[in-house]
Design an enzyme around this catalytic site. Structure first.
Site, PDB file in Angstrom:
ATOM      1  CG  ASP A  30      -2.195   0.807   0.967  1.00  0.00           C
ATOM      2  OD1 ASP A  30      -2.102   2.046   0.861  1.00  0.00           O
ATOM      3  OD2 ASP A  30      -3.271   0.199   0.840  1.00  0.00           O
ATOM      4  CG  LEU A 157     -15.356 -10.102  -0.511  1.00  0.00           C
ATOM      5  CD1 LEU A 157     -14.041  -9.532   0.014  1.00  0.00           C
ATOM      6  CD2 LEU A 157     -15.577 -11.521  -0.002  1.00  0.00           C
ATOM      7  NE  ARG A 158     -23.293 -11.095   1.990  1.00  0.00           N
ATOM      8  CZ  ARG A 158     -24.002 -11.826   2.846  1.00  0.00           C
ATOM      9  NH1 ARG A 158     -25.260 -11.504   3.098  1.00  0.00           N
ATOM     10  NH2 ARG A 158     -23.453 -12.862   3.468  1.00  0.00           N
ATOM     11  NE  ARG A 255     -32.647  -5.843   5.740  1.00  0.00           N
ATOM     12  CZ  ARG A 255     -32.908  -6.168   7.013  1.00  0.00           C
ATOM     13  NH1 ARG A 255     -33.373  -7.378   7.296  1.00  0.00           N
ATOM     14  NH2 ARG A 255     -32.697  -5.330   7.983  1.00  0.00           N
ATOM     15  CB  CYS A 264     -20.169  -2.323  -4.643  1.00  0.00           C
ATOM     16  SG  CYS A 264     -18.648  -2.936  -3.905  1.00  0.00           S
ATOM     17  CE  LYS A 324     -23.828  -4.402   4.725  1.00  0.00           C
ATOM     18  NZ  LYS A 324     -23.492  -5.539   3.832  1.00  0.00           N
TER      19      LYS A 324
END
Length: 427
Positions: A30, A157-158, A255, A264, A324
């Site tokens: 990084d 991925l969530r 929902r 995303c 979220k």
């Protein structure tokens, strides 16, 4: 295997630590010195459930550096996981991807062994072969698929449950051209008990966009139906409980509420729309998905003004700033749209989020400086009579909302049961 990961954000760090847990050795690369330092201290630079514990447990099996050459020369496979943010016109910014490819290419020039470069960043179809490959070949002096491997391996991925998703995926998609690269990636992913779909590279790129576009469409569809249900006095959540029992449809992502945010869905939809238009297509469904999502958070303000017509100088509490729960990510959060409108109406906002307050101040200084922040959700309830719930953190379920006007965008059941006046956006 020895794996190097370029970029240590949500995708890179979770991917790398997932591979570490499965017995591989990982080097993170990084350009951010702070990220390098905290990773080497076994501390995650982001909040993701279970990540810190995993980093502590496997300390010594990974490390971080800003030196591409060191990482490439000491690994067999390199994953590119840098960000691809939106430009103002909706197209994706490939600056970080191009820089990563350039630095990887320079290092590959010094390497005799066959090395595999895997693109995990979300890029439009044609990018891996049309943009990344030429850069790698130019700076390495080598040929892709002959002297080094090149593949596309999208992530699904969530945030909030990313580690679980990585270790227990629904599927693994790998876009690959040469057999040598395919065999190595088959070996790397051998421990995963999930369907493995091998495709050409462009197809793998498109699978990612099509997946995100469809999930975003389900959310906006649920919200559009939910808005109709609200005016008919119908609970849209009960409607979608029935709809979701159809095996052709499934209950996931139904929902209804104030819409989607994050790094995303909004970005990927905008990029896919732009790409479609470049190709001469008019993606009317995708455009509608975004339009519904942009107006949906303002339904909260409409409902609030039914009970408090004049918001000038009214103290309004906001619970939740992250897009979220279980993450500190505020990118494209619906909270920004709601708070901006509250301030325009003259309201005084006091906000609380368990993880995302510092990020909100940093990402949205235009509104972040104009609001005050509480030390707890309980403090918000003590200070105000009007509450807006914008993120469904588990902590908010244990609160007593007695005596409060609550406008709920995420269906927190304790608010529904205890508030003096309760309004749900779509129920």
């Amino acid at each position: 295997m020895n794996v190097s990961i370029i970029g240590s954000g949500y995708v890179g760090l979770v991917t790398g630590m997932g591979f570490v847990k499965l017995g591989n050795r990982v080097i993170f690369v990084d350009v951010d010195e702070w990220k390098v330092r905290v990773i080497n201290n076994a501390q995650p630079p982001i909040y993701e459930e279970g990540l810190e514990e995993l980093m502590q447990e496997f300390k010594g099996k990974y490390y971080a550096t800003n030196n591409y050459r060191e990482a490439i020369l000491n690994s067999d496979i390199t994953f590119i996981t840098v960000g691809t943010p939106s430009k103002p016109d909706g197209t994706i910014d490939l600056t970080y991807v191009k820089n990563a490819a350039k630095e990887i290419g320079k290092a590959l020039k010094e390497k005799d062994n066959f090395h595999i470069v895997v693109v995990k960043s979300t890029v439009l179809p044609g990018t891996t072969e049309g943009v990344i490959r030429p850069i790698l070949e130019k700076y390495s002096g080598k040929k892709a698929f002959q002297d080094f491997g090149l593949a596309m391996n999208p992530e699904f991925l969530r945030e909030g449950v990313a580690l679980k998703d990585f270790l227990n995926p629904d599927r693994i998609v790998i876009g690959v051209q040469d057999e040598r690269t395919k065999k190595v990636l088959e070996k790397l992913y051998e421990p995963f008990n999930a369907p493995k779909l091998f495709t050409d590279i462009k197809t793998a790129e498109m699978i990612k966009y099509a997946s995100n576009a469809f999930l975003a469409t389900k959310i906006s569809f649920a919200n559009e139906i939910g808005n109709i249900c609200k005016k008919l006095g119908i609970d849209s959540w009960k409607v979608f409980e029935g709809v979701g029992l159809d095996h052709r449809i499934s209950p996931h992502f139904f929902r209804s509420g104030i819409g989607f945010g994050g790094s995303c869905f909004p970005k990927d939809l905008k990029a896919l729309i732009k790409k479609a238009e470049e190709l001469g297509e008019d993606p009317i469904i995708l455009k509608a998905v975004l339009q519904v999502n942009e107006r949906q958070p303002l339904k909260l303000i409409e409902l609030l003004k039914k009970h408090v017509p004049n918001l000038k100088d009214m103290k309004v509490g906001v619970l939740g700033l992250a897009f979220k729960p279980n993450t500190d990510d505020v990118r494209e959060t619906r909270a920004y749209i709601v708070i901006k409108k509250l301030l325009e109406e003259g309201a005084k906002v006091i906000a609380y989020d368990p993880k995302a307050m510092e990020n909100f101040k940093r990402f949205y200084p235009d509104v972040g400086r104009q609001i005050s922040y509480a030390n707890s959700a309980e403090e918000v309830l003590r200070e105000v009579d009007v509450i807006l719930i914008l993120t469904e953190w588990r902590d908010f379920e244990s609160l007593d909302y007695s005596g409060k006007i609550v406008i709920d965008g995420r269906r927190v059941r304790s608010a529904e049961k205890t508030a003096k006046i309760y309004e749900g956006v779509c129920w």
